[in-house]
Design an enzyme around this catalytic site. Structure first.
Site, short mmCIF file in Angstrom:
data_model
loop_
_atom_site.label_atom_id
_atom_site.label_comp_id
_atom_site.label_asym_id
_atom_site.label_seq_id
_atom_site.Cartn_x
_atom_site.Cartn_y
_atom_site.Cartn_z
N TRP A 177 0.83 -1.20 0.00
CA TRP A 177 0.00 0.00 0.00
C TRP A 177 0.87 1.26 0.00
O TRP A 177 0.59 2.22 -0.71
CB TRP A 177 -0.96 0.00 1.19
CG TRP A 177 -1.91 -1.16 1.14
CD1 TRP A 177 -1.99 -2.22 2.00
CD2 TRP A 177 -2.92 -1.41 0.14
NE1 TRP A 177 -2.97 -3.10 1.60
CE2 TRP A 177 -3.56 -2.63 0.47
CE3 TRP A 177 -3.34 -0.71 -1.00
CZ2 TRP A 177 -4.59 -3.16 -0.30
CZ3 TRP A 177 -4.36 -1.25 -1.76
CH2 TRP A 177 -4.97 -2.46 -1.41
N ASP A 181 -1.37 7.01 6.44
CA ASP A 181 -2.50 6.20 6.02
C ASP A 181 -2.83 5.29 7.20
O ASP A 181 -2.09 4.36 7.50
CB ASP A 181 -2.11 5.38 4.79
CG ASP A 181 -3.20 4.39 4.35
OD1 ASP A 181 -4.25 4.31 5.02
OD2 ASP A 181 -2.97 3.69 3.35
N LYS A 228 -12.51 -0.87 7.92
CA LYS A 228 -11.82 -1.73 8.89
C LYS A 228 -12.40 -1.50 10.29
O LYS A 228 -12.96 -2.40 10.89
CB LYS A 228 -10.32 -1.45 8.91
CG LYS A 228 -9.67 -1.23 7.57
CD LYS A 228 -9.52 -2.49 6.76
CE LYS A 228 -8.67 -2.22 5.53
NZ LYS A 228 -8.45 -3.38 4.69
#
Length: 360
Positions: free
Chosen positions: A102, A171, A195
């Site tokens: 990511w 992030d 999440k």
């Protein structure tokens, strides 16, 4: 109906009480005769939901008044582009710490916008650890340092954040609201909701207000942070249902005792699983190094691929869902976000112990 034990990496488990409340209110929200999905985003009923979500998030995370809270769409993946588009200018360099695919994708998007620099990386060792803070090397003219606070694929997590002379950007898609943090240390935090915050569809951005002036008016309107700040994230129709669900999840967190109580429970869940792995005499092996292990995503391998397939098949038969590891790492992964309760982890550990005994 028997609920599955949901260990999916995302979208992830939601609190059962939240789902039940959404079910109760689905057809008639606050006696409007409409679902919240049908309400005008300009209505007073929806406005109260919107404000409630922002107010609760500010309270639970202790977000200072120096920072604004924005609701966007496009997930963290859009933020990979919006961050450099708004904050990386001529003569500046975007600095990145690579700790998983990511962060690698974030770097790739930033390269399309301006100059970049890899300040530290664990890529050569399959992202098994978080680089030491002392090993971070900023470039000259650094516009910001970007990190990924928790890494869902590798199962690693920053347990201490760097103090840097530039803007720190994180992030936090997979560990926001899972532990207490000092928001003031960060210039910008972004997180997809799916999440710990709610269902997919809304992305939270917490940005220091002075950074808004760095966003050029030449940017496309919907890619400019100022657009969302100036309109309270109501410039266009926001993802109203996702924000409504976010507000319910935040109420649930408050009912649990706030982020401090949630963090305590998350640490207990993670300890339970890691102890099982470490005490298995090598049958289960953690992917992440001990000092970098994630409290959100527990990644581990079995002795061979055949046993891994058998493990996953039998786990699914017992209602243990979403345990397959990412293809780049292999093995297994138990994602134990806020809504995954301790009992679910106990059931998983019991299965892991019995599986090892049966095949040994």
């Amino acid at each position: 109906m028997k609920r599955a034990y949901n260990f999916n990496a995302g979208p992830s488990s939601l609190p059962l009480s939240v789902l039940k409340r959404a079910q109760e209110e689905l057809l008639n929200f606050q006696n409007t005769g409409m679902s919240v999905m049908e309400l005008s985003h300009r209505s007073k009923e929806y406005d109260a939901v919107h404000n409630r979500a922002q107010t609760l998030l500010r309270k639970l995370m202790n977000v200072p008044e120096t920072h604004d809270i924005l609701f966007l769409q496009g997930g963290a993946s859009l933020q990979f582009s919006m961050v450099p588009m708004n904050l990386l200018h001529e003569g500046e360099v975007g600095n990145y710490v690579l700790t998983d695919s990511w962060s690698d994708k974030a770097l790739k998007e930033a390269k399309k916008v301006g100059k970049t620099h890899v300040a530290a990386s664990s890529k050569e060792d399959r992202y098994k650890y978080i680089p030491k803070i002392d090993d971070i090397r900023l470039s000259d003219h650094a516009a910001y340092l970007h990190i990924t606070s928790n890494n869902t694929i590798a199962g690693t997590q920053w347990h201490e954040f760097p103090n840097v002379v530039t803007n720190l950007i994180a992030d936090m898609s997979s560990d926001i609201l899972s532990r207490e943090i000092d928001v003031e240390k960060f210039a910008l935090i972004y997180a997809g909701a799916q999440k710990n915050l709610g269902p997919s569809g809304v992305t939270v951005v917490i940005i220091r207000k002075d950074l808004l002036e760095k966003s050029s008016d030449s940017l496309p309107t919907m890619l400019n942070y100022k657009t969302y700040s100036e309109s309270r994230s109501l410039y266009n129709t926001p993802p109203t249902f996702a924000i409504y669900m976010l507000s319910l999840v935040l109420e649930w967190v408050e009912e649990q005792g706030g982020v401090k109580a949630i963090e305590k429970r998350n640490r207990e869940k993670a300890a339970l699983l890691y102890n099982c792995i470490d005490e298995s005499d090598g049958f289960y092996r953690a992917h992440a190094e001990k000092g970098s292990r994630s409290f959100m995503n527990v990644t581990f391998t079995l002795p061979n691929e055949e046993l891994t397939k058998k493990f996953l098949t039998e786990a699914k038969e017992r209602g243990l869902i979403g345990l397959a590891g990412h293809r780049s790492v292999g093995g297994c992964r138990a994602s134990i976000y806020n809504a995954v309760d301790y009992e679910a982890c106990e059931v998983l550990v019991d299965f892991m112990q019995k599986f090892k005994k049966n095949v040994s």
